[in-house]
Scaffold this motif. Structure first.
Motif, PDB file in Angstrom:
ATOM      1  N   ARG A  91      -4.400  -7.707   1.624  1.00 16.98           N
ATOM      2  CA  ARG A  91      -5.320  -7.355   0.909  1.00 16.98           C
ATOM      3  C   ARG A  91      -4.529  -7.925  -0.734  1.00 16.98           C
ATOM      4  O   ARG A  91      -3.378  -7.980  -0.978  1.00 16.98           O
ATOM      5  CB  ARG A  91      -5.470  -5.969   0.261  1.00 16.98           C
ATOM      6  N   ASP A  92      -5.462  -8.834  -1.153  1.00 20.37           N
ATOM      7  CA  ASP A  92      -5.912  -9.907  -2.387  1.00 20.37           C
ATOM      8  C   ASP A  92      -5.986  -9.413  -3.585  1.00 20.37           C
ATOM      9  O   ASP A  92      -6.803  -8.449  -3.156  1.00 20.37           O
ATOM     10  CB  ASP A  92      -6.400 -11.146  -2.207  1.00 20.37           C
ATOM     11  N   LEU A  94      -4.276  -7.336  -5.388  1.00 24.93           N
ATOM     12  CA  LEU A  94      -4.068  -5.787  -5.691  1.00 24.93           C
ATOM     13  C   LEU A  94      -3.127  -5.918  -7.380  1.00 24.93           C
ATOM     14  O   LEU A  94      -2.467  -6.330  -7.562  1.00 24.93           O
ATOM     15  CB  LEU A  94      -3.196  -5.366  -4.459  1.00 24.93           C
ATOM     16  N   GLU A 153      -5.677   5.540  -1.573  1.00 22.93           N
ATOM     17  CA  GLU A 153      -6.099   4.677  -2.535  1.00 22.93           C
ATOM     18  C   GLU A 153      -5.071   5.134  -3.974  1.00 22.93           C
ATOM     19  O   GLU A 153      -5.509   4.928  -5.058  1.00 22.93           O
ATOM     20  CB  GLU A 153      -8.153   4.391  -3.814  1.00 22.93           C
ATOM     21  N   GLU A 167      -8.459  -3.281  -5.991  1.00 22.35           N
ATOM     22  CA  GLU A 167      -8.455  -4.530  -6.239  1.00 22.35           C
ATOM     23  C   GLU A 167      -9.414  -5.060  -7.696  1.00 22.35           C
ATOM     24  O   GLU A 167     -10.303  -5.065  -8.927  1.00 22.35           O
ATOM     25  CB  GLU A 167     -10.165  -4.901  -5.863  1.00 22.35           C
ATOM     26  N   GLN A 171     -10.516  -1.653 -11.831  1.00 21.84           N
ATOM     27  CA  GLN A 171      -9.978  -0.800 -10.363  1.00 21.84           C
ATOM     28  C   GLN A 171      -8.961   0.154 -10.140  1.00 21.84           C
ATOM     29  O   GLN A 171      -9.540   1.574 -10.267  1.00 21.84           O
ATOM     30  CB  GLN A 171     -10.757  -1.431  -9.524  1.00 21.84           C
TER      31      GLN A 171
END
Length: 221
Positions: A91-92, A94, A153, A167, A171
């Motif tokens: 997961r990039d 973040l 999340e 992201e 967000q």
């Protein structure tokens, strides 16, 4: 300057938190965002509304400070633990935001879990876990936060406040405000009576509906 844009974005996010009704004064939370193997975090000892890009430390994922004119915040241990777990899962980009708002602190001091009483909770993963209380800045709190975020999340840190992922910082901040709103809605509902909790089927339907427009799935596809 390493990650100049990311440091500026962290400062803008910090100001948004500082000016949010219900936020604690001064150091009202901690913010971070990852780019590749580098993470920008908020520093120790600076009120969020006074933060400048050069204040923000740039960290490596293995806990080394690479740049910045101030030491990293105590909760950097937690943020880096979350970023490392995200990197392991590919997961990039973040971003992680935690804040001490009155409603998230109130709920985290009472409940073991924030139940979903509105369909928007589906966007955070459903019921939100509350970690056991541990002092801030510790590896134990970091480990508990990583566990609480599994499949979610957002999480609540007992007696500390809210924690949200995204992201990018936009967000992550949106998820934090949603968590704060869900806490406020629960507290208000509980003044009237015991809130009805949405079940997993109802949350799954909310997620399905969220993928369509107002008229539902296109009947011609």
């Amino acid at each position: 300057m390493l990650l100049e844009q990311e440091r500026r974005d962290v400062c803008l996010t910090a100001r948004a938190i500082a000016h949010h009704p219900g936020s604690a004064p001064g150091e009202a939370g901690t913010i971070s965002v990852r780019s590749g193997d580098l993470v920008v975090v908020t520093p120790h000892g600076v009120p969020l509304e006074q933060l400048q890009p050069l204040d923000c430390p740039v960290m490596s994922l293995d806990d080394r400070m690479l740049e910045g004119r101030r030491d990293p915040a105590a909760e950097t241990t937690l943020h880096l633990a979350v970023h490392r777990r995200a990197a392991e899962h590919g997961r990039d980009g973040l971003a992680v935001v935690n804040a001490f708002t009155a409603d998230t602190v109130a709920v985290s001091a009472v409940l073991a879990e924030l139940p979903p009483i509105h369909h928007r909770a589906a966007g955070l993963g459903g019921a939100i876990s509350v970690t056991p209380y541990t002092p801030y800045g510790t590896g134990e709190l970091a480990d508990q936060a990583v566990k609480a975020l599994k499949g979610r999340e957002a999480a609540l840190l007992a007696h500390h406040g809210g924690l949200a992922l995204g992201e990018g910082l936009g967000q992550a901040l949106e998820h934090l405000w949603l968590l704060d709103w869900l806490c406020a809605a629960y507290l208000r509902a509980h003044q009237i009576g015991e809130p009805r909790v949405l079940g997993e089927d109802e949350l799954a339907e909310a997620r399905r509906r969220g993928s369509y427009g107002w008229a539902g799935p296109d009947p011609f596809l």
